[in-house]
Write a protein that holds these residues in place. Structure first.
Motif, PDB file in Angstrom:
ATOM      1  N   LYS A   1      45.207  40.519  32.582  1.00 38.54           N
ATOM      2  CA  LYS A   1      44.928  41.260  32.670  1.00 38.54           C
ATOM      3  C   LYS A   1      43.934  41.983  33.182  1.00 38.54           C
ATOM      4  CE  LYS A   1      49.533  43.844  30.898  1.00 38.54           C
ATOM      5  NZ  LYS A   1      50.161  44.729  29.900  1.00 38.54           N
ATOM      6  N   PHE A   2      42.604  41.556  32.251  1.00 44.02           N
ATOM      7  CA  PHE A   2      41.340  41.279  33.141  1.00 44.02           C
ATOM      8  C   PHE A   2      40.959  40.623  34.018  1.00 44.02           C
ATOM      9  CE2 PHE A   2      41.903  42.201  28.566  1.00 44.02           C
ATOM     10  CZ  PHE A   2      41.452  43.437  28.131  1.00 44.02           C
ATOM     11  N   PHE A   3      41.601  39.386  35.065  1.00 40.05           N
ATOM     12  CA  PHE A   3      41.590  38.631  35.436  1.00 40.05           C
ATOM     13  C   PHE A   3      41.007  39.025  37.330  1.00 40.05           C
ATOM     14  CE2 PHE A   3      41.980  35.270  38.768  1.00 40.05           C
ATOM     15  CZ  PHE A   3      41.741  34.306  38.706  1.00 40.05           C
ATOM     16  N   ASP A   4      42.081  40.005  37.344  1.00 40.04           N
ATOM     17  CA  ASP A   4      42.388  40.427  39.249  1.00 40.04           C
ATOM     18  C   ASP A   4      40.878  41.633  38.875  1.00 40.04           C
ATOM     19  OD1 ASP A   4      43.184  38.516  40.214  1.00 40.04           O
ATOM     20  OD2 ASP A   4      45.527  40.095  39.862  1.00 40.04           O
ATOM     21  N   MET A   5      41.356  42.321  38.153  1.00 37.79           N
ATOM     22  CA  MET A   5      39.973  43.600  37.647  1.00 37.79           C
ATOM     23  C   MET A   5      38.571  43.341  37.986  1.00 37.79           C
ATOM     24  SD  MET A   5      39.595  46.001  34.139  1.00 37.79           S
ATOM     25  CE  MET A   5      41.193  46.057  34.628  1.00 37.79           C
ATOM     26  N   LEU A   6      38.355  42.107  36.810  1.00 40.22           N
ATOM     27  CA  LEU A   6      36.783  41.291  36.556  1.00 40.22           C
ATOM     28  C   LEU A   6      36.549  40.858  38.111  1.00 40.22           C
ATOM     29  CD1 LEU A   6      36.287  40.231  33.457  1.00 40.22           C
ATOM     30  CD2 LEU A   6      35.562  42.511  34.281  1.00 40.22           C
ATOM     31  N   GLY A   7      37.599  40.117  38.276  1.00 41.50           N
ATOM     32  CA  GLY A   7      37.142  39.459  39.599  1.00 41.50           C
ATOM     33  C   GLY A   7      36.957  40.491  40.923  1.00 41.50           C
ATOM     34  N   THR A   8      37.493  41.176  41.420  1.00 41.66           N
ATOM     35  CA  THR A   8      37.381  42.477  42.796  1.00 41.66           C
ATOM     36  C   THR A   8      35.989  42.775  41.946  1.00 41.66           C
ATOM     37  OG1 THR A   8      38.982  43.450  41.370  1.00 41.66           O
ATOM     38  CG2 THR A   8      39.504  42.404  43.138  1.00 41.66           C
ATOM     39  N   GLY A   9      35.834  43.253  40.784  1.00 45.37           N
ATOM     40  CA  GLY A   9      35.364  44.023  39.957  1.00 45.37           C
ATOM     41  C   GLY A   9      33.516  43.747  40.490  1.00 45.37           C
ATOM     42  N   SER A  10      33.168  42.358  40.645  1.00 48.15           N
ATOM     43  CA  SER A  10      32.283  41.734  39.911  1.00 48.15           C
ATOM     44  C   SER A  10      31.846  41.799  42.069  1.00 48.15           C
ATOM     45  CB  SER A  10      32.264  39.633  40.568  1.00 48.15           C
ATOM     46  OG  SER A  10      33.086  40.016  38.982  1.00 48.15           O
ATOM     47  N   PHE A  11      32.591  41.710  43.234  1.00 49.96           N
ATOM     48  CA  PHE A  11      32.083  41.906  44.324  1.00 49.96           C
ATOM     49  C   PHE A  11      31.860  42.930  45.030  1.00 49.96           C
ATOM     50  CE2 PHE A  11      35.847  38.546  45.640  1.00 49.96           C
ATOM     51  CZ  PHE A  11      35.568  37.965  46.984  1.00 49.96           C
ATOM     52  N   ALA A  12      32.108  43.943  43.508  1.00 44.30           N
ATOM     53  CA  ALA A  12      31.614  45.296  44.088  1.00 44.30           C
ATOM     54  C   ALA A  12      30.158  45.915  43.688  1.00 44.30           C
ATOM     55  CB  ALA A  12      32.700  46.268  43.856  1.00 44.30           C
ATOM     56  N   ALA A  13      30.318  45.505  42.374  1.00 45.37           N
ATOM     57  CA  ALA A  13      29.006  44.817  41.051  1.00 45.37           C
ATOM     58  C   ALA A  13      28.000  44.879  42.196  1.00 45.37           C
ATOM     59  CB  ALA A  13      29.124  44.308  40.298  1.00 45.37           C
ATOM     60  N   LEU A  14      27.972  42.952  42.844  1.00 50.55           N
ATOM     61  CA  LEU A  14      27.397  42.277  42.731  1.00 50.55           C
ATOM     62  C   LEU A  14      26.768  42.832  44.669  1.00 50.55           C
ATOM     63  CD1 LEU A  14      27.843  40.574  40.781  1.00 50.55           C
ATOM     64  CD2 LEU A  14      27.694  38.820  42.346  1.00 50.55           C
ATOM     65  N   ALA A  15      27.754  43.896  45.083  1.00 52.33           N
ATOM     66  CA  ALA A  15      27.421  44.245  46.761  1.00 52.33           C
ATOM     67  C   ALA A  15      26.690  45.537  46.262  1.00 52.33           C
ATOM     68  CB  ALA A  15      28.927  44.578  47.378  1.00 52.33           C
ATOM     69  N   VAL A  16      26.747  46.411  45.360  1.00 51.85           N
ATOM     70  CA  VAL A  16      26.159  47.589  45.127  1.00 51.85           C
ATOM     71  C   VAL A  16      24.732  47.040  44.184  1.00 51.85           C
ATOM     72  CG1 VAL A  16      26.041  49.256  44.124  1.00 51.85           C
ATOM     73  CG2 VAL A  16      28.274  48.642  44.802  1.00 51.85           C
ATOM     74  N   GLY A  17      24.547  45.850  43.730  1.00 51.61           N
ATOM     75  CA  GLY A  17      23.918  45.484  42.560  1.00 51.61           C
ATOM     76  C   GLY A  17      22.992  44.780  43.905  1.00 51.61           C
ATOM     77  N   SER A  18      23.192  44.238  45.085  1.00 51.13           N
ATOM     78  CA  SER A  18      22.141  43.731  45.957  1.00 51.13           C
ATOM     79  C   SER A  18      21.555  44.694  46.563  1.00 51.13           C
ATOM     80  CB  SER A  18      22.570  42.686  46.420  1.00 51.13           C
ATOM     81  OG  SER A  18      23.902  43.373  47.307  1.00 51.13           O
ATOM     82  N   LEU A  19      21.666  45.542  47.069  1.00 50.28           N
ATOM     83  CA  LEU A  19      21.600  46.891  47.692  1.00 50.28           C
ATOM     84  C   LEU A  19      20.895  47.782  47.366  1.00 50.28           C
ATOM     85  CD1 LEU A  19      21.189  48.528  50.365  1.00 50.28           C
ATOM     86  CD2 LEU A  19      23.679  49.692  49.718  1.00 50.28           C
ATOM     87  N   LEU A  20      21.078  48.238  45.975  1.00 49.24           N
ATOM     88  CA  LEU A  20      20.155  48.647  45.187  1.00 49.24           C
ATOM     89  C   LEU A  20      18.527  48.072  45.088  1.00 49.24           C
ATOM     90  CD1 LEU A  20      22.491  50.946  42.429  1.00 49.24           C
ATOM     91  CD2 LEU A  20      21.364  51.239  44.845  1.00 49.24           C
TER      92      LEU A  20
END
Length: 400
Positions: A28-47
């Motif tokens: 149950k955490f697989f897709d949550m952390l997979g797609t969550g990583s996209f958002a985290a890395l995208a936003v983090g790299s922008l900031l």
């Protein structure tokens, strides 16, 4: 932060998720952390970027929107259904489970490369609107819409108790067996095109992002897994075989165009196709130049078959046909009178016998009309084929 730093962050997220998931034996955490990583890395790299640019902000928003949409859907689905069939066995095997989590880390980093490189660039490209901004944005938006629509349609279908044990063949799924994967491929091609306006030199090698998405979905974890499950559930049913035969694997447009361009002769009540004389000439040409008598026999045979609703023609006509002409006339009937029949498919099923089937495939495959080979017309016309071919000398096939 450089690319290596973001890769380490990505791996840390995935391996941490694996440790907890393996301990709890849950997916149950697989897709949550997979797609969550996209958002985290995208936003983090922008900031962490040294400069802000409209293109950077837009690309980050695109990636985050896709991640939130897909992640929300996948998490809702797995909690609603209680499990993800992809991991029914794998989650019981920690090492194999770790491989999937590690593959996800590679998938996240590779797929997000265009955004990470754009956000780490000093400027972000020209300030003016570029063609790549428009084209990339349109491709991305179209892909996102296709993926979201397909996911929604399939989820609604599976949630209906009346559809238990069935496969979906409605909506976008009537035009492609995996329209959701097609949409995802479009999303990342759109993302790369959009980001390319701010990339230069070696950074353009990030085209590996959409290429890897295509290869991964097509040959590794997407379609192969789904095809295997579909074959196990419905592969032996005629209904699914018909669906697979008439539906393109990925591209909805191909199936749609074919359905719009189907031969009018597919309809039992339709008049003969306007290209029938040309097809007849092509078939006759393959057989050599027939005599006037043989040409008349062919015309009589076709007319007789049409008059009888594609049932058996007169046995007297068949009886006086030269043996060498019978396989050609049989093939002509397949092509001229059955717009929804794929003659090559029948050859592969060995309907005509091994030797003659091989011969017809070799010499007539390019003339066959693509379509469904299990229509009522096939059943009506099988007796015609049997009658025509029963006396053809074998094993040696006829020669031109």
């Amino acid at each position: 932060m450089g690319l290596l730093s973001w890769l380490l962050v990505d791996v840390a997220i995935q391996w941490g998720g694996w440790a907890v998931s393996a301990l709890l034996k849950t997916e149950k955490f697989f897709d949550m952390l997979g797609t969550g990583s996209f958002a985290a890395l995208a936003v983090g790299s922008l900031l962490a970027s040294k400069s802000m640019h409209a293109r950077k902000i837009a690309a980050t928003a695109f990636a985050a929107a896709w991640a939130v949409r897909l992640g929300g859907f996948l998490v809702m689905r797995v909690f609603k259904t209680g499990h993800d069939s992809r991991f029914d066995e794998i989650k019981q095997q920690p090492f194999r489970f770790w491989i999937f989590w590690t593959m996800q880390a590679v998938w996240v980093f590779t797929t997000l490369l265009p955004v990470l490189l754009l956000n780490s660039s000093s400027l972000g490209g020209p300030a003016a609107l570029l063609w790549s901004d428009v084209v990339g944005g349109v491709v991305y938006a179209t892909g996102l819409a296709v993926e979201a629509t397909a996911d929604g349609q399939k989820f609604a279908f599976k949630m209906d108790p009346a559809n238990k044990g069935k496969f979906i063949d409605s909506g976008l799924w009537s035009y492609a067996r995996y329209p959701n994967y097609f949409g995802e491929m479009m999303v990342w091609w759109g993302m790369f095109i959009f980001c390319s306006g701010g990339l230069q030199g070696a950074q353009l090698a990030s085209v590996v992002s959409p290429v890897c998405v295509m290869l991964l979905l097509r040959y590794v974890s997407g379609i192969p897994t789904q095809e295997k499950q579909a074959a196990a559930r419905w592969g032996t049913t005629q209904e699914y075989q018909d669906y697979a035969a008439r539906t393109n694997l990925l591209l909805p447009l191909i199936t749609l165009l074919l359905s719009m361009e189907r031969d009018p002769s597919m309809d039992d009540a339709a008049p003969p196709h306007e290209d029938q004389p040309k097809a007849q000439e092509a078939v006759a040409g393959k057989a050599g130049t027939p005599s006037t008598t043989e040409s008349q026999l062919i015309s009589n045979l076709i007319a007789c078959s049409q008059d009888r609703g594609l049932m058996n023609p007169s046995k007297d006509i068949v009886a006086i046909l030269p043996d060498a002409m019978k396989p050609f006339i049989a093939t002509g009937l397949v092509m001229l009178l059955n717009g929804d029949l794929l003659a090559a498919d029948l050859c592969k099923r060995n309907l005509f016998g091994e030797d003659l089937s091989r011969y017809l495939l070799q010499h007539y495959g390019d003339l066959c009309v693509v379509g469904c080979s299990d229509s009522p017309k096939v059943q009506k016309n099988q007796s015609v084929m049997t009658l025509l071919l029963s006396s053809v000398p074998r094993p040696a096939p006829p020669t031109q």
